[in-house]
Design a protein around this motif. Structure first.
Motif, PDB file in Angstrom:
ATOM      1  N   GLU A 155       0.851  -1.184   0.000  1.00  0.00           N
ATOM      2  CA  GLU A 155       0.000   0.000   0.000  1.00  0.00           C
ATOM      3  C   GLU A 155       0.894   1.244   0.000  1.00  0.00           C
ATOM      4  O   GLU A 155       1.898   1.292   0.716  1.00  0.00           O
ATOM      5  CB  GLU A 155      -0.913  -0.020   1.234  1.00  0.00           C
ATOM      6  CG  GLU A 155      -2.018   1.017   1.140  1.00  0.00           C
ATOM      7  CD  GLU A 155      -3.079   0.850   2.224  1.00  0.00           C
ATOM      8  OE1 GLU A 155      -3.000  -0.132   2.991  1.00  0.00           O
ATOM      9  OE2 GLU A 155      -3.981   1.706   2.309  1.00  0.00           O
ATOM     10  N   ASP A 156       0.537   2.234  -0.798  1.00  0.00           N
ATOM     11  CA  ASP A 156       1.374   3.434  -0.994  1.00  0.00           C
ATOM     12  C   ASP A 156       2.745   3.091  -1.581  1.00  0.00           C
ATOM     13  O   ASP A 156       3.669   3.901  -1.484  1.00  0.00           O
ATOM     14  CB  ASP A 156       1.603   4.190   0.329  1.00  0.00           C
ATOM     15  CG  ASP A 156       0.298   4.656   0.965  1.00  0.00           C
ATOM     16  OD1 ASP A 156      -0.721   4.725   0.241  1.00  0.00           O
ATOM     17  OD2 ASP A 156       0.320   4.937   2.176  1.00  0.00           O
ATOM     18  N   GLY A 157       2.873   1.933  -2.191  1.00  0.00           N
ATOM     19  CA  GLY A 157       4.189   1.479  -2.652  1.00  0.00           C
ATOM     20  C   GLY A 157       4.615   2.118  -3.963  1.00  0.00           C
ATOM     21  O   GLY A 157       5.781   2.060  -4.346  1.00  0.00           O
ATOM     22  N   VAL A 158       3.674   2.742  -4.693  1.00  0.00           N
ATOM     23  CA  VAL A 158       4.016   3.376  -5.965  1.00  0.00           C
ATOM     24  C   VAL A 158       3.517   4.828  -5.966  1.00  0.00           C
ATOM     25  O   VAL A 158       4.276   5.752  -6.216  1.00  0.00           O
ATOM     26  CB  VAL A 158       3.421   2.585  -7.152  1.00  0.00           C
ATOM     27  CG1 VAL A 158       3.749   3.278  -8.471  1.00  0.00           C
ATOM     28  CG2 VAL A 158       3.967   1.150  -7.154  1.00  0.00           C
ATOM     29  N   MET A 159       2.228   4.952  -5.682  1.00  0.00           N
ATOM     30  CA  MET A 159       1.664   6.301  -5.482  1.00  0.00           C
ATOM     31  C   MET A 159       0.741   6.205  -4.287  1.00  0.00           C
ATOM     32  O   MET A 159       0.176   5.141  -4.008  1.00  0.00           O
ATOM     33  CB  MET A 159       0.872   6.741  -6.721  1.00  0.00           C
ATOM     34  CG  MET A 159       1.743   7.063  -7.923  1.00  0.00           C
ATOM     35  SD  MET A 159       0.707   7.711  -9.255  1.00  0.00           S
ATOM     36  CE  MET A 159       1.932   7.919 -10.533  1.00  0.00           C
ATOM     37  N   PRO A 160       0.564   7.322  -3.556  1.00  0.00           N
ATOM     38  CA  PRO A 160      -0.240   7.252  -2.338  1.00  0.00           C
ATOM     39  C   PRO A 160      -1.698   6.883  -2.639  1.00  0.00           C
ATOM     40  O   PRO A 160      -2.246   7.306  -3.648  1.00  0.00           O
ATOM     41  CB  PRO A 160      -0.144   8.677  -1.764  1.00  0.00           C
ATOM     42  CG  PRO A 160       0.302   9.537  -2.897  1.00  0.00           C
ATOM     43  CD  PRO A 160       1.104   8.667  -3.792  1.00  0.00           C
TER      44      PRO A 160
END
Lengths: 553, 553
Positions: free
Chosen positions: B315-320
């Motif tokens: 979660e939130d690993g690429v974009m929030p």
């Protein structure tokens, strides 16, 4: 006073005569003549174009071989023609031609010389594939018992598909021919004036069986009503076992060759099968592998077993009194040639060149340094289909186990090993079907010049490998049969077994299995076999489906 | 008046800074600095030898990148530092180092500078494999729920196996460190004076989960009692989502770089993941493949699904606000390099040279002329194991369908196709587990220079392929996050989605599927999938057994 025989070996591109001393098997002199017409696969001599997959020869070339090579070896050796007590020949097969009642090839007659079907169809003439397919379909549907003697499939290279193609595409040639004859038998007819049919080509190539004869009229009629009487009308019915004398040299041929008229001539033979006595094999259970671009495995047994996937079992097919078994691998030397042409990197060529080495030798030297199992590779040797055990031309090659560290010599060695595993499959298949294989001999080019490969074969098969003593196995074999045609009284032999023991020979060096290699190869062979069965016996017909996709493009 | 941000991309061998106009995404200037210490895999600077599979870096090199490249791009562009409104960085990961409470790397201290464990462990440091194996075994035995978020396996490249190796082999370093920190976060600490941990590396590399946090104390204790409190003692517990501002440039760093003190700095990021906004991706279902020696596939989804065989879901690993999904293929460009080095024949090199062509271009030109399915070949792209779907480093390569007519360009093309099939497996695997994949983007070197490969991917995936507009995807992505750290009021953006839409870009050319090719590739993919499952899911573990035999030699 020494006596001699002459063996003449008719290959695909040339004929070779060898003069051999009968009491020792020693090769005294040899001479080669290249066929002026070579293989005709684009046009006839007069420019008539040929179809796709055609391969013809000109029978005059075969006569010219006799005229050129026999005088040459007589001259070279200084041997008195009176001391040449016999002549024998061997031929590629099925290499077959239409002739008149007197033996005249139709292509010698002006009215047919522009007709491609009037010429010799060489063994690798592959334009009768549709006929072979239909023949197999009909034979299977009719439950023809003989089909199993050929591993379940008749090849498009053989006599019946080829004559059927003539009938279909050139009925005028079919009607004009009095005989449809193997070049192996035709050359004997020319030498002796007597028409004979040898048991080897009759059995392996023309569906003849010593006990049951040819297939029935009903079968031939089912192919095409016009073929109903093909046996009586076009094929000979008197089949002579190998080892017999066919006749004696005619005056005309004596003049042509410089030999004496009346010299005994052996019945025709086939280039692979005739090699068996040349390595001294004199009985059953001894397999000879003739290894070149492809490999042919010849062996004798005491019983007739219908082994699935072999090329053929023929009584008197190798030596009289035994059942001859033939199997084969379609891609052996061809494999390595393909690799060198398509996969061997520039740096290897440069390095080999700098060292003044042949690229195969260079690769073998690198491959030799690898330990068994070190590459992590295993391959299926089906680049040219599978000829024996699976008998399926639509199978293709596979290699498995590559990493980013895999080297060219590892792949090269894996291809060698794959062909050895293929031979082991053939041997295990025989054993599982009641045909013992007890000894292993190798002849042909690869056996003479590739010790690495011979050692790998020995390790994979877990059998010692004896190597042919002669580089001219077929010609020596023909000379051995010639000495039997001559007979003991004349300075020859009364049977081929004794002749083989005296005149045949193997090298002193025998390749013997290295136990630690055998152990690892047993494991690798288990993997090969699992993949062989998975891809070859229907669990995953991906190779065939890929070929279908390829054809549909 | 234009505003600008700077993105700094830390690769494996060099760092690159790019100055970007925020209103357009236009790249104004760039500069590269190669790390003087490069990758240390044999010895430390003082000669201390390193073990097998080690790969270290020197953190001073990272600081020097800032000192060299930022002044250079300011000078080249003539941009006023006052108009540079933000700075963002991205790093290789998991690239991780031990530091003191104030951020000083242990390797900067005299007493530790000869201790290899005091340095940065680069992502490809593979010497903690035994720790990873034990960790996976214990996690599986304990039924740790988070394991499935990583496709069932934690890599030896990640933070916990690596710190465990430190504890085991150099407890004095373990005890001396106050923090075990990703270089991605350490460089931000250096720039801002504030310690932060970004959600991307925490989630993908340190087993952190936004909802459940890190694994339990009991789990860490089960690994080693001394690790029980590793989270509190060595890892940070405050994780900041991507897109946040980490802090502002310190006076010291302003002096070093020529930028103004107080310039906003974005939280740390990872070189692959940061590429997503650089192609304009602003939401879920859009997969980006970063294609180089290997391929990394990054995508967002709206839900957390445990997809077997992916690299991770965070979660939130690429974009929030979204769940970031990562998958990968270990052997893409490497595949073709291997082929050229090991399998490409001398004649091709000579011909390419005569034409003045790069050998890859030469091969691609030949491969381009082939029709889909014409070669009859299919390969499994596992020369370097399988990273996603099967997650098995012990799988190896396979190629099938070779005949004596098979050409090098056919094999080359089959390898390209195999990597495309591998990507399709990853996409289908997502879809089958509830994660939609609706669009496909490609960035990285291959996407820029290999139209043949891009067309093949489009045909195999039956999806249009959009190509990254920038050759500096990571640096552009970092500049985008920098503009979000700056905020709209300063001339940047308030969220990364808007920033991506404006500053990210793709090329005008889009590769679209050719229906007749799609049809044939569907058939070929069915074959690939069948072989993939047969060799990859336990029906025939021949690849693993061959590796075992190899190891036992």
């Amino acid at each position: 006073m020494s006596k001699y025989t002459i063996g003449v070996d008719y290959g695909s591109l040339s004929g070779r005569a060898v003069l051999v001393e009968t009491s020792t098997g020693k090769e005294i002199a040899s001479a080669v003549y290249e066929y002026p017409h070579a293989v005709m696969d684009k046009t006839l001599p007069d420019g008539t174009p040929l179809g796709h997959d055609w391969a013809l020869q000109h029978p005059q070339d075969y006569i010219d071989v006799l005229a050129k090579t026999i005088p040459e070896i007589l001259k070279k050796s200084g041997v008195n023609p009176a001391d040449v007590i016999g002549i024998g020949t061997d031929f590629t097969a099925c290499t077959v031609l239409p002739v008149k009642k007197d033996g005249t090839p139709l292509c010698f007659l002006d009215e047919y010389k522009s007709n491609p079907h009037a010429y010799v169809k060489l063994w690798k003439h592959h334009a009768a594939q549709d006929k072979a397919n239909k023949l197999n379909e009909i034979a299977e549907k009719r439950g023809e018992a003989w089909l199993k003697n050929y591993g379940g499939k008749i090849s498009s290279e053989w006599a019946i598909p080829k004559i059927w193609q003539v009938l279909d595409e050139a009925p005028e040639i079919y009607n004009a021919m009095d005989r449809w004859i193997e070049a192996a038998d035709w050359i004997i007819w020319q030498l002796t004036g007597v028409e004979t049919r040898n048991s080897c080509t009759a059995g392996y190539k023309a569906i003849w069986n010593k006990k049951t004869g040819y297939p029935s009229k009903e079968f031939f009629k089912a192919l095409d009503p016009r073929l109903e009487n093909v046996v009586e009308e076009k094929l000979g019915t008197v089949i002579v076992p190998l080892g017999d004398k066919a006749g004696e040299l005619t005056e005309e041929m004596a003049k042509l060759t410089g030999l004496k008229a009346g010299t005994p001539v052996a019945v025709g033979n086939v280039d692979a099968h005739v090699c068996v006595p040349a390595v001294g094999i004199d009985g059953p259970g001894k397999m000879l592998a003739i290894m070149g671009t492809s490999t042919c495995h010849i062996m004798m047994g005491t019983e007739e077993h219908q082994v699935p996937g072999m090329c053929g079992v023929v009584e008197d097919g190798v030596m009289p009194g035994y059942f001859g078994y033939e199997a084969g691998q379609s891609c052996v030397g061809d494999h390595f040639a393909w690799f060198v042409e398509n996969c061997c990197p520039a740096s290897y060529f440069e390095d080999a060149k700098a060292k003044g080495m042949n690229i195969h030798k260079y690769l073998r030297e690198k491959a030799q340094k690898l330990k068994v199992g070190q590459s992590g590779l295993v391959a299926l040797d089906w680049w040219n289909g599978n000829r024996s055990v699976l008998v399926d031309v639509d199978l293709t090659g596979m290699i498995l186990g590559m990493t980013l560290q895999t080297t060219p010599e590892e792949i090269y060695r894996a291809l060698i090993e794959a062909t050895a595993f293929g031979t082991r499959m053939i041997i295990e298949n025989y054993r599982e079907h009641g045909v013992p294989v007890e000894e292993f001999f190798a002849s042909g080019g690869i056996s003479q010049k590739d010790p690495l490969m011979m050692q790998i074969y020995s390790d994979v098969l877990n059998m010692p490998i004896k190597i042919a003593g002669s580089e001219q196995g077929p010609a020596l074999g023909s000379a051995i049969f010639a000495s039997v045609a001559a007979g003991k009284a004349a300075g020859g032999y009364d049977d081929v077994f004794e002749a083989a023991r005296v005149m045949g020979n193997v090298k002193d060096v025998v390749y013997t299995p290295i136990p630690e290699n055998v152990k690892v190869y047993d494991k690798l062979f288990a993997e090969y076999r699992k993949l062989h069965d998975y891809f070859g016996r229907g669990a995953n017909d991906v190779m065939k489906r890929l070929k279908e996709i390829k054809k549909s493009i």
